[in-house]
Write an enzyme that holds these catalytic residues in place. Structure first.
Site, PDB file in Angstrom:
ATOM      1  N   GLU A  85      -5.936  -4.935  10.329  1.00  0.00           N
ATOM      2  CA  GLU A  85      -4.931  -3.899  10.557  1.00  0.00           C
ATOM      3  C   GLU A  85      -5.300  -3.107  11.807  1.00  0.00           C
ATOM      4  O   GLU A  85      -6.070  -2.136  11.727  1.00  0.00           O
ATOM      5  CB  GLU A  85      -4.876  -2.944   9.366  1.00  0.00           C
ATOM      6  CG  GLU A  85      -4.438  -3.598   8.082  1.00  0.00           C
ATOM      7  CD  GLU A  85      -3.802  -2.577   7.143  1.00  0.00           C
ATOM      8  OE1 GLU A  85      -2.651  -2.782   6.775  1.00  0.00           O
ATOM      9  OE2 GLU A  85      -4.453  -1.584   6.823  1.00  0.00           O
ATOM     10  N   ASN A 133       0.860  -1.180   0.000  1.00  0.00           N
ATOM     11  CA  ASN A 133       0.000   0.000   0.000  1.00  0.00           C
ATOM     12  C   ASN A 133       0.898   1.233   0.000  1.00  0.00           C
ATOM     13  O   ASN A 133       1.466   1.573   1.036  1.00  0.00           O
ATOM     14  CB  ASN A 133      -0.900  -0.045   1.254  1.00  0.00           C
ATOM     15  CG  ASN A 133      -1.751   1.207   1.388  1.00  0.00           C
ATOM     16  OD1 ASN A 133      -1.822   2.024   0.472  1.00  0.00           O
ATOM     17  ND2 ASN A 133      -2.410   1.359   2.537  1.00  0.00           N
ATOM     18  N   TRP A 134       1.013   1.866  -1.152  1.00  0.00           N
ATOM     19  CA  TRP A 134       1.937   3.005  -1.259  1.00  0.00           C
ATOM     20  C   TRP A 134       1.338   4.290  -0.699  1.00  0.00           C
ATOM     21  O   TRP A 134       1.998   5.317  -0.664  1.00  0.00           O
ATOM     22  CB  TRP A 134       2.358   3.213  -2.721  1.00  0.00           C
ATOM     23  CG  TRP A 134       3.254   2.137  -3.251  1.00  0.00           C
ATOM     24  CD1 TRP A 134       3.898   1.163  -2.531  1.00  0.00           C
ATOM     25  CD2 TRP A 134       3.636   1.925  -4.623  1.00  0.00           C
ATOM     26  NE1 TRP A 134       4.649   0.372  -3.366  1.00  0.00           N
ATOM     27  CE2 TRP A 134       4.503   0.807  -4.658  1.00  0.00           C
ATOM     28  CE3 TRP A 134       3.331   2.561  -5.826  1.00  0.00           C
ATOM     29  CZ2 TRP A 134       5.068   0.328  -5.847  1.00  0.00           C
ATOM     30  CZ3 TRP A 134       3.884   2.084  -7.012  1.00  0.00           C
ATOM     31  CH2 TRP A 134       4.752   0.985  -7.015  1.00  0.00           C
ATOM     32  N   LYS A 135       0.066   4.273  -0.337  1.00  0.00           N
ATOM     33  CA  LYS A 135      -0.603   5.468   0.201  1.00  0.00           C
ATOM     34  C   LYS A 135      -0.389   6.648  -0.759  1.00  0.00           C
ATOM     35  O   LYS A 135      -0.396   6.444  -1.968  1.00  0.00           O
ATOM     36  CB  LYS A 135      -0.121   5.731   1.622  1.00  0.00           C
ATOM     37  CG  LYS A 135      -0.251   4.461   2.477  1.00  0.00           C
ATOM     38  CD  LYS A 135      -0.114   4.669   3.940  1.00  0.00           C
ATOM     39  CE  LYS A 135      -0.307   3.333   4.651  1.00  0.00           C
ATOM     40  NZ  LYS A 135      -0.278   3.434   6.095  1.00  0.00           N
ATOM     41  N   SER A 176       2.830  -1.911  10.481  1.00  0.00           N
ATOM     42  CA  SER A 176       4.264  -1.910  10.801  1.00  0.00           C
ATOM     43  C   SER A 176       4.974  -3.222  10.482  1.00  0.00           C
ATOM     44  O   SER A 176       5.887  -3.627  11.201  1.00  0.00           O
ATOM     45  CB  SER A 176       4.482  -1.501  12.265  1.00  0.00           C
ATOM     46  OG  SER A 176       4.050  -0.174  12.471  1.00  0.00           O
ATOM     47  N   GLU A 230      -7.046   4.654   7.358  1.00  0.00           N
ATOM     48  CA  GLU A 230      -6.876   6.086   7.068  1.00  0.00           C
ATOM     49  C   GLU A 230      -8.117   6.656   6.367  1.00  0.00           C
ATOM     50  O   GLU A 230      -8.467   7.819   6.553  1.00  0.00           O
ATOM     51  CB  GLU A 230      -5.598   6.310   6.233  1.00  0.00           C
ATOM     52  CG  GLU A 230      -4.364   6.218   7.131  1.00  0.00           C
ATOM     53  CD  GLU A 230      -3.156   5.575   6.485  1.00  0.00           C
ATOM     54  OE1 GLU A 230      -3.046   5.595   5.249  1.00  0.00           O
ATOM     55  OE2 GLU A 230      -2.306   5.039   7.240  1.00  0.00           O
ATOM     56  N   HIS A 290      -9.792   1.159   4.440  1.00  0.00           N
ATOM     57  CA  HIS A 290      -8.501   1.298   5.124  1.00  0.00           C
ATOM     58  C   HIS A 290      -8.676   2.254   6.310  1.00  0.00           C
ATOM     59  O   HIS A 290      -9.463   3.202   6.235  1.00  0.00           O
ATOM     60  CB  HIS A 290      -7.441   1.831   4.149  1.00  0.00           C
ATOM     61  CG  HIS A 290      -6.078   1.850   4.764  1.00  0.00           C
ATOM     62  ND1 HIS A 290      -5.640   2.892   5.554  1.00  0.00           N
ATOM     63  CD2 HIS A 290      -5.090   0.930   4.757  1.00  0.00           C
ATOM     64  CE1 HIS A 290      -4.419   2.607   5.981  1.00  0.00           C
ATOM     65  NE2 HIS A 290      -4.063   1.418   5.517  1.00  0.00           N
ATOM     66  N   GLY A 348       1.796   2.377  10.802  1.00  0.00           N
ATOM     67  CA  GLY A 348       2.744   3.488  10.696  1.00  0.00           C
ATOM     68  C   GLY A 348       3.353   3.908  12.022  1.00  0.00           C
ATOM     69  O   GLY A 348       3.956   4.972  12.122  1.00  0.00           O
TER      70      GLY A 348
HETATM   71  P1  PGA Z   1       2.410   0.434   7.639  1.00  0.00           P
HETATM   72  O1  PGA Z   1       0.984   0.613   6.911  1.00  0.00           O
HETATM   73  O2  PGA Z   1       3.013  -0.837   7.109  1.00  0.00           O
HETATM   74  O3  PGA Z   1       3.210   1.663   7.217  1.00  0.00           O
HETATM   75  O4  PGA Z   1       2.157   0.380   9.097  1.00  0.00           O
HETATM   76  C1  PGA Z   1       0.145  -0.483   6.711  1.00  0.00           C
HETATM   77  C2  PGA Z   1      -1.149  -0.022   6.078  1.00  0.00           C
HETATM   78  O5  PGA Z   1      -1.617   1.063   6.421  1.00  0.00           O
HETATM   79  O6  PGA Z   1      -1.742  -0.721   5.222  1.00  0.00           O
END
Ligand code: PGA
Length: 246
Positions: A165, A9-11, A207, A98, A96, A171
């Site tokens: 998640e 997931n490159w966001k 993470s 976010e 997700h 993150g």
């Molecule tokens: P992260 O993100 O690996 O940077 O914790 C995972 C995600 O949000 O899918």
């Protein structure tokens, strides 16, 4: 050997030019591995670049990080599932954390998005997970089941992958232990089976990095990982997707 899915997931990172360079590096260093899929979720503007680079490699896929539920129309700034499919997406992240916590997406909206994604022929990865306050209050499974039900209803007729998640692990550098993850994965799998799901693939995210991937993937309850930060550098990602698993 169990099948594993590694999802990147490159966001809001990696534009089209960088995506092309990234995939060129990745494709050279990573030939298909048995029972291993690698899916990329770039920002919408880079989906076509990734899908084109992937070409006909069947172990790799491009996907979108979010969609709006309507197929087309006056929805400025939004991407629909059919538009994403036209750009080469074969999968989509739904709900997700976010999207839920930064953009205020509701359970009801994740449900509409999931239906729209399936209608367009994309494979949904439904993200679920509790906040730290909810975990401390012992509400993890209640929250996860509520999110599953809101998106999937009483009977699971669609093919769906679930990504567990925990919000406190995304993150933050603080990953769930393999045992913590396994407990929730078991509950998710049971929930899906009770509702006649044909497949029960459950990924862990939060993470994940090259160091903890070995220990996490040794846990049989994990069918793969959804990775943000550690997927941004192609060299790091190549190392991660090569993680040896027993
Ligand atoms: P992260 O993100 O690996 O940077 O914790 C995972 C995600 O949000 O899918």
């Amino acid at each position: 050997m169990r099948a594993l899915l590694f999802a990147a997931n490159w966001k809001m990172n990696v534009g089209p030019a960088e995506a092309r360079r990234y995939l060129a590096t990745f494709l050279t260093a990573y030939p298909p591995q048995p029972n291993r899929q690698v899916w990329f979720f770039p920002p919408a503007v880079s989906v076509e670049a990734v899908a084109t680079a992937i070409g006909n490699r069947t172990d790799l896929r491009a996907g979108v990080q979010d969609v709006y539920w309507e197929p087309k129309g006056a929805f400025t700034g939004a991407t629909s599932s059919p538009l994403a499919a036209e750009a080469g997406a074969k999968a989509a992240l739904i709900g997700h954390s976010e999207r839920r916590h930064v953009f205020g997406e509701t359970d009801e909206q994740t449900g509409k998005k999931l239906k729209a994604v399936v209608a367009a022929g994309l494979h949904p990865i439904l993200c679920v997970g509790e906040t730290l306050t909810q975990r401390d209050a012992g509400e993890t499974l209640t929250v996860v089941r509520r999110q599953l039900h809101a998106a999937l209803g009483d009977r699971v007729e669609v093919l769906v992958t679930v990504a567990y998640e925990p919000v406190w692990a995304i993150g933050t550098g603080r990953n769930a232990t393999p045992r913590d993850a396994a407990e929730v994965h078991r509950a998710i799998r049971a929930w899906l089976k009770e509702r006649q799901a044909k497949e029960t693939r459950v990924l862990y995210g939060g993470s994940v990095n090259v160091k903890n991937a070995v220990e996490l993937l040794a846990e049989q309850e994990l069918d793969g990982v959804l990775v943000g930060g550690a997927s941004l550098d192609p060299q790091v990602w190549i190392e991660l997707v090569r993680t040896a698993v027993t």
